[in-house]
Motif scaffolding. Structure first.
Motif, mmCIF file in Angstrom:
data_model
loop_
_atom_site.group_PDB
_atom_site.id
_atom_site.type_symbol
_atom_site.label_atom_id
_atom_site.label_comp_id
_atom_site.label_asym_id
_atom_site.label_seq_id
_atom_site.Cartn_x
_atom_site.Cartn_y
_atom_site.Cartn_z
ATOM 1 N N GLN A 6 -0.476 8.719 11.846
ATOM 2 C CA GLN A 6 -1.655 8.103 11.359
ATOM 3 C C GLN A 6 -2.311 7.145 12.761
ATOM 4 O O GLN A 6 -1.079 6.217 13.356
ATOM 5 C CB GLN A 6 -0.974 7.180 10.437
ATOM 6 N N PRO A 7 -3.438 6.535 12.505
ATOM 7 C CA PRO A 7 -3.160 5.406 13.331
ATOM 8 C C PRO A 7 -2.432 4.337 12.932
ATOM 9 O O PRO A 7 -2.877 4.332 12.579
ATOM 10 C CB PRO A 7 -5.181 4.934 12.968
ATOM 11 N N GLY A 8 -2.683 2.809 14.018
ATOM 12 C CA GLY A 8 -1.518 1.830 14.323
ATOM 13 C C GLY A 8 -0.280 2.571 14.298
ATOM 14 O O GLY A 8 0.885 1.609 14.823
ATOM 15 N N GLY A 9 -0.091 4.041 14.285
ATOM 16 C CA GLY A 9 1.700 4.613 14.435
ATOM 17 C C GLY A 9 1.793 4.424 15.933
ATOM 18 O O GLY A 9 1.532 4.405 16.696
ATOM 19 N N SER A 10 3.035 5.116 16.209
ATOM 20 C CA SER A 10 3.994 4.726 17.084
ATOM 21 C C SER A 10 4.835 5.940 17.206
ATOM 22 O O SER A 10 4.810 7.257 16.422
ATOM 23 C CB SER A 10 4.887 3.815 17.551
ATOM 24 N N LEU A 11 5.322 7.086 18.792
ATOM 25 C CA LEU A 11 5.410 8.016 19.246
ATOM 26 C C LEU A 11 6.038 7.547 20.130
ATOM 27 O O LEU A 11 5.358 6.834 21.397
ATOM 28 C CB LEU A 11 4.388 9.122 19.186
ATOM 29 N N ARG A 12 7.110 8.435 20.820
ATOM 30 C CA ARG A 12 7.771 8.728 21.418
ATOM 31 C C ARG A 12 8.423 9.491 22.827
ATOM 32 O O ARG A 12 8.597 10.627 21.565
ATOM 33 C CB ARG A 12 9.330 7.410 21.946
ATOM 34 N N LEU A 13 7.457 9.656 23.863
ATOM 35 C CA LEU A 13 7.422 11.114 24.130
ATOM 36 C C LEU A 13 8.746 10.801 25.163
ATOM 37 O O LEU A 13 8.591 9.560 26.214
ATOM 38 C CB LEU A 13 6.429 11.058 24.801
ATOM 39 N N SER A 14 9.992 12.155 25.002
ATOM 40 C CA SER A 14 10.403 12.574 26.651
ATOM 41 C C SER A 14 10.321 13.867 27.425
ATOM 42 O O SER A 14 9.338 14.917 27.152
ATOM 43 C CB SER A 14 11.419 12.304 26.044
ATOM 44 N N CYS A 15 10.883 13.798 28.989
ATOM 45 C CA CYS A 15 10.228 13.958 29.479
ATOM 46 C C CYS A 15 11.457 14.963 30.506
ATOM 47 O O CYS A 15 12.480 13.775 31.052
ATOM 48 C CB CYS A 15 9.543 14.057 30.730
ATOM 49 N N ALA A 16 11.867 15.506 30.309
ATOM 50 C CA ALA A 16 13.632 15.990 30.675
ATOM 51 C C ALA A 16 13.506 17.156 32.735
ATOM 52 O O ALA A 16 12.870 17.386 32.028
ATOM 53 C CB ALA A 16 14.944 16.375 30.149
ATOM 54 N N ALA A 17 13.614 16.271 33.268
ATOM 55 C CA ALA A 17 13.364 17.679 34.725
ATOM 56 C C ALA A 17 15.027 18.186 35.282
ATOM 57 O O ALA A 17 16.147 17.032 34.904
ATOM 58 C CB ALA A 17 13.008 16.233 35.654
ATOM 59 N N SER A 18 14.954 19.101 35.695
ATOM 60 C CA SER A 18 15.762 20.251 36.036
ATOM 61 C C SER A 18 15.798 20.833 37.411
ATOM 62 O O SER A 18 14.444 21.277 37.296
ATOM 63 C CB SER A 18 16.623 20.708 34.657
ATOM 64 N N GLY A 19 16.814 21.230 37.827
ATOM 65 C CA GLY A 19 16.512 22.605 38.845
ATOM 66 C C GLY A 19 16.730 21.853 40.031
ATOM 67 O O GLY A 19 17.594 20.867 39.942
ATOM 68 N N ARG A 20 16.140 22.344 41.288
ATOM 69 C CA ARG A 20 16.076 21.732 42.353
ATOM 70 C C ARG A 20 16.021 20.456 42.438
ATOM 71 O O ARG A 20 14.814 20.031 43.253
ATOM 72 C CB ARG A 20 15.448 22.545 43.371
ATOM 73 N N ILE A 21 16.324 19.078 42.250
ATOM 74 C CA ILE A 21 16.021 18.028 42.055
ATOM 75 C C ILE A 21 16.645 17.255 43.565
ATOM 76 O O ILE A 21 17.927 17.064 43.551
ATOM 77 C CB ILE A 21 16.255 16.840 40.981
ATOM 78 N N PHE A 22 15.761 16.540 44.626
ATOM 79 C CA PHE A 22 16.117 16.102 45.575
ATOM 80 C C PHE A 22 15.965 14.815 45.406
ATOM 81 O O PHE A 22 16.907 14.031 45.076
ATOM 82 C CB PHE A 22 16.257 16.547 46.820
ATOM 83 N N SER A 23 15.008 14.304 45.000
ATOM 84 C CA SER A 23 14.347 13.306 45.638
ATOM 85 C C SER A 23 12.809 13.202 44.645
ATOM 86 O O SER A 23 12.134 13.531 45.622
ATOM 87 C CB SER A 23 14.326 12.501 47.140
ATOM 88 N N ILE A 24 13.093 12.599 43.619
ATOM 89 C CA ILE A 24 11.670 12.726 42.882
ATOM 90 C C ILE A 24 11.387 11.281 42.976
ATOM 91 O O ILE A 24 11.525 10.318 43.058
ATOM 92 C CB ILE A 24 11.866 12.616 41.176
ATOM 93 N N ASN A 25 9.705 11.394 43.185
ATOM 94 C CA ASN A 25 9.268 10.570 43.918
ATOM 95 C C ASN A 25 8.730 9.140 42.742
ATOM 96 O O ASN A 25 8.849 8.793 42.511
ATOM 97 C CB ASN A 25 8.278 9.914 44.392
ATOM 98 N N THR A 26 7.102 9.558 42.317
ATOM 99 C CA THR A 26 7.104 9.767 40.836
ATOM 100 C C THR A 26 6.523 10.403 40.611
ATOM 101 O O THR A 26 6.657 10.935 40.331
ATOM 102 C CB THR A 26 5.041 9.100 41.862
ATOM 103 N N MET A 27 6.939 9.568 39.817
ATOM 104 C CA MET A 27 7.110 10.424 37.505
ATOM 105 C C MET A 27 5.709 9.897 36.884
ATOM 106 O O MET A 27 5.473 9.132 37.195
ATOM 107 C CB MET A 27 8.079 10.660 36.800
ATOM 108 N N GLY A 28 4.606 10.352 36.171
ATOM 109 C CA GLY A 28 4.222 10.508 34.974
ATOM 110 C C GLY A 28 3.821 11.279 33.814
ATOM 111 O O GLY A 28 3.959 12.248 33.890
#
Length: 115
Positions: free
Chosen positions: A13-35
Motif C-alpha cells: 500500500q502507499p506509504g508502505g515499505s519493501l526490501r529488495l535483494s539481489c544475489a550475484a553468483s558465477g564468475r565474480i572477480f571484482s565487481i565495481n558498481t552495483m545498482g
C-alpha cells in the motif's frame, strides 16, 4: 558470466515499505558498481540507485530520502530498502552489476504500490 537473482518484490500500500535483494553468483572477480534500475510499462529503464565497491551511493532525485541502497562485498549481495512508497514507484526493478567493463542484469522483480 555473472548471474543475478532478485527477490523481495510484491504488492504494498502507499506509504508502505519493501526490501529488495539481489544475489550475484558465477564468475565474480571484482565487481565495481552495483545498482538498481526500474522500468514501468511503456517507459524506459531508469536508474534508481547505485553503489560503488567503496560504498559511495548515488540516488535518483525521486527516491532520495526514501530509498537506501547497500551491498555486502563479501557475499556479493545488493539490497534496496524502500520506504514511504508511492504509486509512481510501481515498476519492475532490476539489479545491475558492472564487472571488468561488462554489464549484467537480473530478470527483475515486480513492485506494485496500490491501495
Amino acid at each position: 558470466q555473472v548471474q543475478l537473482v532478485e527477490s523481495g518484490g510484491g504488492l504494498v500500500q502507499p506509504g508502505g515499505s519493501l526490501r529488495l535483494s539481489c544475489a550475484a553468483s558465477g564468475r565474480i572477480f571484482s565487481i565495481n558498481t552495483m545498482g538498481w534500475y526500474r522500468q514501468a510499462p511503456g517507459m524506459q529503464r531508469d536508474l534508481v540507485a547505485t553503489i560503488t565497491s567503496g560504498g559511495s551511493a548515488n540516488y535518483a532525485d525521486s527516491v532520495k530520502g526514501r530509498f537506501t541502497i547497500s551491498r555486502d562485498n563479501a557475499k556479493s549481495t545488493l539490497d534496496l530498502q524502500m520506504n514511504s512508497l508511492k504509486p509512481e514507484d510501481t515498476a519492475r526493478y532490476y539489479c545491475n552489476v558492472l564487472q571488468m567493463g561488462n554489464n549484467y542484469w537480473g530478470q527483475g522483480t515486480q513492485v506494485t504500490v496500490s491501495s
